[in-house]
Scaffold this motif. Sequence first.
Motif, short mmCIF file in Angstrom:
data_model
loop_
_atom_site.label_atom_id
_atom_site.label_comp_id
_atom_site.label_asym_id
_atom_site.label_seq_id
_atom_site.Cartn_x
_atom_site.Cartn_y
_atom_site.Cartn_z
N GLU A 90 0.84 -1.20 0.00
CA GLU A 90 0.00 0.00 0.00
C GLU A 90 0.87 1.25 0.00
O GLU A 90 0.57 2.25 -0.64
N ASP A 91 1.97 1.19 0.75
CA ASP A 91 2.92 2.31 0.81
C ASP A 91 4.13 1.94 -0.06
O ASP A 91 4.85 0.98 0.22
N GLU A 92 4.36 2.72 -1.11
CA GLU A 92 5.41 2.38 -2.08
C GLU A 92 6.77 3.00 -1.78
O GLU A 92 7.71 2.81 -2.55
N ASP A 93 6.91 3.72 -0.68
CA ASP A 93 8.16 4.44 -0.41
C ASP A 93 9.37 3.51 -0.37
O ASP A 93 10.41 3.78 -0.97
N ILE A 94 9.24 2.40 0.39
CA ILE A 94 10.35 1.45 0.49
C ILE A 94 10.66 0.86 -0.88
O ILE A 94 11.81 0.79 -1.31
N LEU A 95 9.61 0.45 -1.60
CA LEU A 95 9.78 -0.15 -2.91
C LEU A 95 10.45 0.82 -3.88
O LEU A 95 11.36 0.45 -4.63
N ARG A 96 10.04 2.08 -3.84
CA ARG A 96 10.59 3.08 -4.75
C ARG A 96 12.11 3.23 -4.53
O ARG A 96 12.90 3.28 -5.48
N ASN A 97 12.52 3.29 -3.28
CA ASN A 97 13.94 3.40 -2.97
C ASN A 97 14.72 2.16 -3.41
O ASN A 97 15.82 2.25 -3.96
N HIS A 98 14.12 0.99 -3.19
CA HIS A 98 14.79 -0.26 -3.53
C HIS A 98 14.91 -0.47 -5.03
O HIS A 98 15.89 -1.05 -5.51
N VAL A 99 13.92 0.00 -5.78
CA VAL A 99 14.00 -0.10 -7.24
C VAL A 99 15.20 0.69 -7.75
O VAL A 99 15.97 0.21 -8.60
N ALA A 100 15.38 1.90 -7.22
CA ALA A 100 16.52 2.73 -7.63
C ALA A 100 17.85 2.06 -7.27
O ALA A 100 18.80 2.05 -8.07
N GLU A 101 17.91 1.49 -6.07
CA GLU A 101 19.14 0.81 -5.63
C GLU A 101 19.42 -0.43 -6.47
O GLU A 101 20.57 -0.70 -6.84
N ALA A 102 18.37 -1.19 -6.78
CA ALA A 102 18.53 -2.40 -7.57
C ALA A 102 19.01 -2.07 -8.99
O ALA A 102 19.85 -2.77 -9.55
N LEU A 174 10.88 -11.73 -19.66
CA LEU A 174 9.44 -11.92 -19.46
C LEU A 174 9.13 -12.68 -18.18
O LEU A 174 8.12 -12.42 -17.52
N VAL A 175 9.98 -13.63 -17.80
CA VAL A 175 9.79 -14.34 -16.53
C VAL A 175 9.74 -13.34 -15.38
O VAL A 175 8.87 -13.40 -14.50
N GLY A 176 10.69 -12.40 -15.37
CA GLY A 176 10.69 -11.37 -14.33
C GLY A 176 9.48 -10.47 -14.40
O GLY A 176 8.83 -10.18 -13.38
N LEU A 177 9.14 -10.02 -15.59
CA LEU A 177 7.99 -9.14 -15.76
C LEU A 177 6.69 -9.83 -15.39
O LEU A 177 5.82 -9.25 -14.72
N LEU A 263 12.16 -7.94 -13.62
CA LEU A 263 11.57 -7.65 -12.31
C LEU A 263 11.61 -6.15 -12.00
O LEU A 263 10.59 -5.55 -11.64
N VAL A 264 12.77 -5.55 -12.15
CA VAL A 264 12.95 -4.14 -11.77
C VAL A 264 12.16 -3.23 -12.70
O VAL A 264 11.52 -2.27 -12.24
N ASN A 265 12.17 -3.51 -14.00
CA ASN A 265 11.38 -2.70 -14.93
C ASN A 265 9.89 -2.84 -14.68
O ASN A 265 9.13 -1.87 -14.81
N LYS A 268 9.18 -0.80 -11.51
CA LYS A 268 9.26 0.62 -11.85
C LYS A 268 7.99 1.06 -12.59
O LYS A 268 7.41 2.11 -12.30
N LEU A 269 7.55 0.23 -13.53
CA LEU A 269 6.33 0.52 -14.28
C LEU A 269 5.12 0.54 -13.35
O LEU A 269 4.22 1.40 -13.49
N SER A 270 5.08 -0.38 -12.40
CA SER A 270 3.96 -0.43 -11.44
C SER A 270 3.87 0.86 -10.63
O SER A 270 2.79 1.40 -10.42
#
Length: 276
Positions: A90-102, A174-177, A263-265, A268-270
């Motif tokens: 529900e809160d994307e803050d952690i995910l947003r930071n981790h996407v950038a790091e990944a 595609l497996v990741g996506l 996965l990361v793309n 990020k798209l989500s």
Amino acid sequence: MKFNGTVHSIFDRTVNLKCRTNGELYTIATDSVDNAPNTLVTDIDSFSKRGLVIGDEVYAEGERLYVGKNAAVMLQQVHVWRSKLPSYPEDEDILRNHVAEAQLWIEAHGKAGGMKRSAETGNSFDQEMDRLLRERSAGLLEALSKGEVSLASHYAIQLIGLGPGLTPSGDDFLVGLFAVMNLTNGPLFKIRHMCERVVAASADRSNPISYMALKKAASGQVRESIGEFMHHMIHGSKTEVISRLSRVLGTGSTSGTDIALGLVNGLKLSIERNGR
């Protein structure tokens, strides 16, 4: 356990079996391989010197799985493992930071030659393969960002079988996506039916091993290392994310990097779709 089939392919760390009942591939693996759909992890240290031959009969009887004439796997201590993906946060803050790091970690440590562009120009064939991978993956992500499912399906189908490796780079991406599209409550969850439609339309575009990974990922069934990475992207610390990402990147030659980029793309798209 009931099983009747034949040996499909033999590698040092895995043996793939084709089931006569449903036509699916199943894998017997050494304990250096992580849990995955249709996979039995054993304490066998290597399969390449066990005298197995493609086409050998495989069957289960009592507490043993017999593979050819020289191998038997005891089944008493077998534990059922099921793939489990986390729900979208529900809160994307952690995910947003981790996407950038990944993304930064993949740029620094991912293996080039597949979805990650190589610094070397290569021959004309490699250059064209690189162009097609980039063009079709970008088209797929853009179509998904606009909710154009039919166009996205077109680009996804065009990626299958494209690229180097036993599991081609386009398939691994595609497996990741597909894993991201199967995150419950995620922005892409409502169009996840696209994944199975794409796979159903593409059975002849890739090899059986890669096709089985795609088929499972289309319904959210992925190997344990992918599920753990996704869990820590949503709930974990930076250290945990990098640790699990490194494990994913270690899969195959370029496969791990290709999967990680899917996965990361996808994540990020989500985030971008949720922000509208």
